[in-house]
Design a protein around this motif. Structure first.
Motif, PDB file in Angstrom:
ATOM      1  N   ILE A 155       0.844  -1.206   0.000  1.00 34.83           N
ATOM      2  CA  ILE A 155       0.000   0.000   0.000  1.00 34.83           C
ATOM      3  C   ILE A 155       0.874   1.249   0.000  1.00 34.83           C
ATOM      4  O   ILE A 155       0.608   2.217  -0.723  1.00 34.83           O
ATOM      5  CB  ILE A 155      -0.936  -0.015   1.222  1.00 34.83           C
ATOM      6  N   ALA A 156       1.931   1.246   0.826  1.00 33.91           N
ATOM      7  CA  ALA A 156       2.804   2.415   0.919  1.00 33.91           C
ATOM      8  C   ALA A 156       3.496   2.708  -0.410  1.00 33.91           C
ATOM      9  O   ALA A 156       3.713   3.871  -0.768  1.00 33.91           O
ATOM     10  CB  ALA A 156       3.846   2.189   2.014  1.00 33.91           C
ATOM     11  N   ARG A 157       3.831   1.676  -1.149  1.00 33.89           N
ATOM     12  CA  ARG A 157       4.524   1.867  -2.418  1.00 33.89           C
ATOM     13  C   ARG A 157       3.655   2.531  -3.478  1.00 33.89           C
ATOM     14  O   ARG A 157       4.172   3.008  -4.496  1.00 33.89           O
ATOM     15  CB  ARG A 157       5.010   0.513  -2.951  1.00 33.89           C
ATOM     16  N   GLN A 158       2.355   2.560  -3.261  1.00 36.50           N
ATOM     17  CA  GLN A 158       1.454   3.181  -4.239  1.00 36.50           C
ATOM     18  C   GLN A 158       1.548   4.705  -4.203  1.00 36.50           C
ATOM     19  O   GLN A 158       1.088   5.373  -5.130  1.00 36.50           O
ATOM     20  CB  GLN A 158       0.007   2.728  -4.002  1.00 36.50           C
ATOM     21  N   THR A 159       2.089   5.256  -3.120  1.00 36.53           N
ATOM     22  CA  THR A 159       2.225   6.713  -2.988  1.00 36.53           C
ATOM     23  C   THR A 159       3.699   7.039  -2.751  1.00 36.53           C
ATOM     24  O   THR A 159       4.098   7.407  -1.648  1.00 36.53           O
ATOM     25  CB  THR A 159       1.371   7.248  -1.829  1.00 36.53           C
ATOM     26  N   TRP A 195       4.950   8.416   7.001  1.00 32.08           N
ATOM     27  CA  TRP A 195       4.509   7.039   7.239  1.00 32.08           C
ATOM     28  C   TRP A 195       4.815   6.133   6.054  1.00 32.08           C
ATOM     29  O   TRP A 195       5.488   5.108   6.194  1.00 32.08           O
ATOM     30  CB  TRP A 195       3.020   7.009   7.565  1.00 32.08           C
ATOM     31  N   ALA A 196       4.314   6.494   4.881  1.00 35.03           N
ATOM     32  CA  ALA A 196       4.547   5.653   3.697  1.00 35.03           C
ATOM     33  C   ALA A 196       6.024   5.610   3.349  1.00 35.03           C
ATOM     34  O   ALA A 196       6.556   4.564   2.953  1.00 35.03           O
ATOM     35  CB  ALA A 196       3.742   6.167   2.520  1.00 35.03           C
ATOM     36  N   ILE A 199       7.873   3.159   5.700  1.00 36.22           N
ATOM     37  CA  ILE A 199       7.584   1.761   5.355  1.00 36.22           C
ATOM     38  C   ILE A 199       8.335   1.349   4.095  1.00 36.22           C
ATOM     39  O   ILE A 199       8.890   0.252   4.007  1.00 36.22           O
ATOM     40  CB  ILE A 199       6.067   1.564   5.172  1.00 36.22           C
ATOM     41  N   CYS A 200       8.415   2.262   3.107  1.00 43.07           N
ATOM     42  CA  CYS A 200       9.135   1.954   1.868  1.00 43.07           C
ATOM     43  C   CYS A 200      10.640   1.871   2.090  1.00 43.07           C
ATOM     44  O   CYS A 200      11.330   1.084   1.440  1.00 43.07           O
ATOM     45  CB  CYS A 200       8.844   3.023   0.815  1.00 43.07           C
TER      46      CYS A 200
END
Length: 224
Positions: A155-159, A195-196, A199-200
């Motif tokens: 999910i994080a990689r999408q942004t 946050w994203a 995680i990435c």
């Protein structure tokens, strides 16, 4: 500044075998992932929630270069001499050059259908040019925490925010001892942008490990 790069749609799935989009017995669908082997994101299909969970765990691997959903079928002969075909659920390509054909099946079905016997026949007929190994992955092989973490990473990689990720990497490079997410984000000054990015950035650091009994909660330096 606005990004004036022309929009390009994701690449379509490379699956050689299609299946009905709806099923009363399984969850079917697809996700998009940007793999190192492609210039832009690609659609990857799955035929069950178990396949989706396995797919997410492979997408989270640092050494994954590409993954092919529903690749070319492998012909094999049964003990009675009947010619059959087996289509692996995925074919994973790792940066070491290793190619893994992956069969996904619930543990209960593996036992009931004697699926290991069939895979032994497929493995014996599989050409070395197709894959180096044929793996069976069941629900018993998956750790719930690993799957949740892999899904969060996906999910994080999408942004993707490259500037934020670089800031986080700088903070992680100076990490001493254990830190919580909140502490790292406070130090980065990124607030919600972090946050994203955090995680990435985590899979990039070999000195970082994940808590296997929960979500991405704590980090620690390994080896000093």
């Amino acid at each position: 500044m606005y990004d004036e790069t022309p929009y390009q749609p994701p690449l379509r799935s490379r699956a050689t075998r299609s299946f009905a989009a709806r099923s009363k017995s399984s969850v079917r669908g697809f996700l998009f992932a940007h793999l190192r082997a492609q210039a832009r994101p690609r659609q990857i299909i799955y035929e069950s929630n178990l396949e989706r969970r396995v797919l997410l765990t492979f997408l989270a691997r640092r050494d994954l270069v590409d993954i092919w959903d529903q690749p070319t079928a492998i012909p094999f002969a049964t003990p009675s001499g009947t010619l059959r075909h087996h289509t692996p659920d995925f074919l994973a390509f790792l940066e070491t050059g290793l190619r893994l054909a992956i069969a996904v099946k619930p543990q209960a079905s593996v036992e009931r259908l004697r699926f290991r016997d069939e895979l032994a026949q497929v493995r014996g007929a599989m050409s070395p040019a197709y894959a180096d190994e044929l793996l069976l992955i069941t629900d018993a092989d998956l750790n719930d925490a690993d799957v949740r973490n892999a899904e969060l990473l996906h999910i994080a990689r999408q942004t993707v925010d490259l500037g934020a990720i670089q800031t986080i990497r700088t903070v992680l490079a100076d990490l001493k001892g254990a830190r919580t997410f909140a502490e790292v984000l406070e130090q980065s000054g990124l607030a919600e942008r972090g946050w994203a990015a955090l995680i990435c950035a985590l899979p990039d650091g070999t000195h970082i490990f994940f808590n296997r009994h929960g979500r991405f909660l704590h980090m620690a330096e390994i080896g000093g």
